[in-house]
Design an enzyme around this catalytic site. Structure first.
Site, PDB file in Angstrom:
ATOM      1  N   TYR A 346      39.431  28.473  35.964  1.00  0.00           N
ATOM      2  CA  TYR A 346      40.368  29.710  35.705  1.00  0.00           C
ATOM      3  C   TYR A 346      40.176  30.085  34.015  1.00  0.00           C
ATOM      4  O   TYR A 346      39.908  31.305  33.749  1.00  0.00           O
ATOM      5  CB  TYR A 346      42.228  29.916  35.966  1.00  0.00           C
TER       6      TYR A 346
HETATM    7  C1  LIG Z   1      44.280  33.477  42.374  1.00  0.00           C
HETATM    8  S1  LIG Z   1      45.566  32.748  43.165  1.00  0.00           S
HETATM    9  C2  LIG Z   1      44.634  31.920  44.389  1.00  0.00           C
HETATM   10  C3  LIG Z   1      45.156  32.015  45.746  1.00  0.00           C
HETATM   11  C4  LIG Z   1      46.635  31.678  46.078  1.00  0.00           C
HETATM   12  N1  LIG Z   1      46.397  29.744  46.356  1.00  0.00           N
HETATM   13  C5  LIG Z   1      47.291  32.022  47.170  1.00  0.00           C
HETATM   14  O1  LIG Z   1      47.481  31.303  48.072  1.00  0.00           O
HETATM   15  O2  LIG Z   1      47.413  33.336  47.273  1.00  0.00           O
HETATM   16  C6  LIG Z   1      46.159  31.998  42.077  1.00  0.00           C
HETATM   17  C7  LIG Z   1      47.315  30.924  42.569  1.00  0.00           C
HETATM   18  O3  LIG Z   1      46.925  29.906  43.268  1.00  0.00           O
HETATM   19  C8  LIG Z   1      47.780  28.744  43.132  1.00  0.00           C
HETATM   20  N2  LIG Z   1      46.681  27.567  42.618  1.00  0.00           N
HETATM   21  C9  LIG Z   1      45.356  28.148  42.297  1.00  0.00           C
HETATM   22  N3  LIG Z   1      44.853  26.995  41.846  1.00  0.00           N
HETATM   23  C10 LIG Z   1      45.759  25.934  42.070  1.00  0.00           C
HETATM   24  C11 LIG Z   1      45.716  24.565  41.451  1.00  0.00           C
HETATM   25  N4  LIG Z   1      44.581  23.843  41.013  1.00  0.00           N
HETATM   26  N5  LIG Z   1      46.977  23.868  41.830  1.00  0.00           N
HETATM   27  C12 LIG Z   1      47.955  24.596  41.997  1.00  0.00           C
HETATM   28  N6  LIG Z   1      48.079  25.878  42.565  1.00  0.00           N
HETATM   29  C13 LIG Z   1      46.977  26.667  42.134  1.00  0.00           C
HETATM   30  C14 LIG Z   1      48.793  29.072  42.149  1.00  0.00           C
HETATM   31  O4  LIG Z   1      49.925  29.339  42.792  1.00  0.00           O
HETATM   32  C15 LIG Z   1      48.272  30.216  41.624  1.00  0.00           C
HETATM   33  O5  LIG Z   1      49.239  31.114  40.863  1.00  0.00           O
END
Ligand SMILES: C[S@@+](CC[C@H](N)C(=O)[O-])C[C@H]1O[C@@H](n2cnc3c(N)ncnc32)[C@H](O)[C@@H]1O
Length: 547
Positions: A346
């Site tokens: 990110y």
């Molecule tokens: C761009 S969204 C990705 C899609 C998301 N996982 C969803 O369920 O809609 C970003 C969110 O995904 C989760 N996320 C993404 N990468 C993560 C990681 N390495 N560890 C924990 N949570 C993560 C977090 O909740 C974050 O706010």
């Protein structure tokens, strides 16, 4: 004259009668930095207000420092993106992509939501030859359906599916109103109104898979926030909440209430915070500006700390020779095996506090632990104008924000800026116009014992004061974070407060060591005499021979 410096949240130096007070504020804002559209800075040691929580009025808003979302340095246009390597190997849930429960902060949104979403994407011309959305440990994610080669296109999303200020402005009923708003506010209101249109919204399949909240502290309960007591992150959260509240009240008064007959249902502050959280965590561009955009499907990509490059994961280009429509393309930057998640980095530049605030997670590495020192030239400083001029000539301003990382050396500009704001007494001759072009060079080295001693004392007092505000010790935090099955939000809180304290201790140590060197440092006058050939290398006075 003696320079007096004070922390903005705690007077460290009693303003001496002859003082031109320089303010040195150790405040919260590593989170609010780097191009975020708005954001605020505040006093360092935050404590929880009694109910209702948040929205305290004592924090200064710092606009432009709260940078955004997925990927730090990407811009829209024919530009490049980040990489997407495999990280979560076999972690995609057994249910399989299209039958996965949609959870991860959504509550159970129904078994069909993901399937509906996928069908909707296909109908709309989205191409995702090698991935499917699926339930993964991070909520939803993109799972490879077969081995994917490095640089292979993972998905293509045409412009007609992007949610951005143009989409908001094109709304037949409300677009006219949305088009006059800040881009992020227009997209936030668009999301809220489309959501409340329910079945009537063409975006329903997408809205149904969006989470009701994330683990960002913006969504934490008062009790959860209390774990951040005393931390810089907590005061940042208060600042963001305050900012959101004022933005909401403005838009409510100016736009929503006067046109309430056009809105499908009342817009609440809770809705506004939800939309903001969605944009912060999922938008593919900086939150400030016309480029703000949500790209359905692409916004399911999760972050992997194992990916350490931000190169070429996405690009935007024209769809074809004769089409004016653009398409968002995401590529795999590393090979991904079938069943593994496609992830990206990110933002390599975000601190753990920034990751927590935007996405609700941290990386368990001290390299992301940081604390932001905010230094200010006090408006009451007798030499305010001269100091500001010098700061501005060197790319700084009345306030300067220095992110201090646990694993890195101090930012190079911090010492000259500190010396500048603490400049007083007999040293003020350096502020003369005569020195304007060279003064920064002089400030890069110790100016006088008095000046150097002052900055050490100010910084050390600031660190001690900030450290005294935390409710737990580093040792207690270390023990807690090593416990098994820690609640994810508690884990974030513990990691952040421990990291902040470690950085503060590090800063204190640096200036403590400097204090011990004060007698051995070479100061301006000595350097000057040497330059004039009046003092030898050993400090001896060179007399004119007379015979
Ligand atoms: C761009 S969204 C990705 C899609 C998301 N996982 C969803 O369920 O809609 C970003 C969110 O995904 C989760 N996320 C993404 N990468 C993560 C990681 N390495 N560890 C924990 N949570 C993560 C977090 O909740 C974050 O706010």
């Amino acid at each position: 004259m003696v320079a007096a410096a004070a922390l903005s949240f705690l007077p460290l130096f009693p303003a001496s009668p002859s003082s031109h007070a320089a303010a040195l504020a150790a405040s919260s804002s590593s989170l609010l930095r780097r191009c975020y559209p708005f954001v605020c800075s505040h006093a360092n040691a935050a404590s929880l207000p009694r109910r209702p929580p948040a929205f305290p009025s004592s924090h200064r808003l710092r606009h432009h420092r709260y940078a955004s979302s997925i990927g730090r340095s990407r811009k829209m246009g024919n530009q490049k993106a980040q990489c997407a390597p495999p990280r979560f190997g076999s972690l995609a849930m057994a249910l399989g992509p299209l039958h996965a429960q949609v959870d991860g902060g959504r509550g159970v949104a129904g078994l069909d939501s993901l399937g509906n979403f996928w069908r909707w994407l296909e109908e709309k011309g989205v191409k995702a030859p090698a991935v499917r959305p699926a339930a993964v440990p991070e909520g939803l994610g993109l799972v490879a359906q077969r081995d994917i080669a490095r640089s292979e296109v993972v998905l293509e999303v045409p412009q007609r599916l992007w949610i951005n200020p143009d989409a908001a402005a094109a709304d037949p009923e409300l677009g006219r109103l949305f088009s006059g708003l800040k881009p992020w506010v227009s997209v936030a209101l668009f999301l809220i109104t489309e959501k409340s249109r329910g079945l009537k919204s063409p975006w329903k399949p997408y809205l149904d898979i969006l989470p009701a909240s994330t683990d960002s502290p913006l969504f934490w309960s008062e009790e959860e926030l209390s774990e951040l007591q005393g931390s810089q992150l907590l005061s940042t959260i208060f600042g963001v909440q305050e900012f959101l509240r004022s933005e909401f009240l403005k838009v409510e008064e100016d736009l929503v209430l006067p046109h309430k007959y056009l809105f499908p249902s009342p817009v609440t502050m809770e809705d506004f915070v939800w939309a903001f959280g969605i944009l912060r965590s999922r938008a593919f561009s900086r939150l400030q500006g016309e480029n703000l955009v949500l790209i359905p499907l692409a916004d399911l990509i999760n972050h992997s700390p194992k990916i350490t490059s931000e190169d070429s994961a996405w690009e935007i280009k024209g769809k074809g020779l004769f089409s004016r429509e653009q398409v968002f393309t995401l590529r795999a930057a590393v090979p991904v095996k079938a069943g593994e998640q496609v992830c990206i980095q990110y933002d390599l530049g975000k601190s753990n506090a920034e990751l927590a605030l935007d996405y609700g997670f941290i990386e368990k590495t001290s390299a992301r632990d940081s604390y932001t020192l905010t230094l200010e030239i006090a408006s009451s400083d007798e030499f305010y104008d001269d100091k500001l001029d010098i700061a501005e000539c060197n790319g700084l301003g009345e306030s300067a924000y220095f992110d201090i990382y646990l694993d890195s050396t101090l930012p190079p500009m911090i010492l000259p800026y500190l010396r500048l704001i603490a400049l007083g007494g007999t040293d003020v001759f350096l502020l003369e116009a005569l020195f304007r072009n060279t003064v920064w060079g002089h400030l890069e080295l110790p100016v006088s014992r008095q000046n150097e001693e002052l900055i050490c004392r100010v910084v050390r007092d600031a660190c001690k004061s900030a450290l005294s505000a935390y409710q737990t010790t580093i040792e207690e935090d270390e023990k807690l974070r090593d416990a098994e099955n820690l609640d994810p939000r508690l884990e974030v809180a513990v990691w952040i407060r421990e990291g902040e304290k470690k950085v503060l201790q590090k800063i204190d140590k640096i200036f403590q060591e400097r204090e011990l060197e004060l007698d051995t440092l070479e100061y301006y006058q000595e350097r000057r005499l040497k330059d004039l050939g009046l003092v030898g290398e050993q400090g001896e006075i060179i007399f004119w021979e007379s015979n």
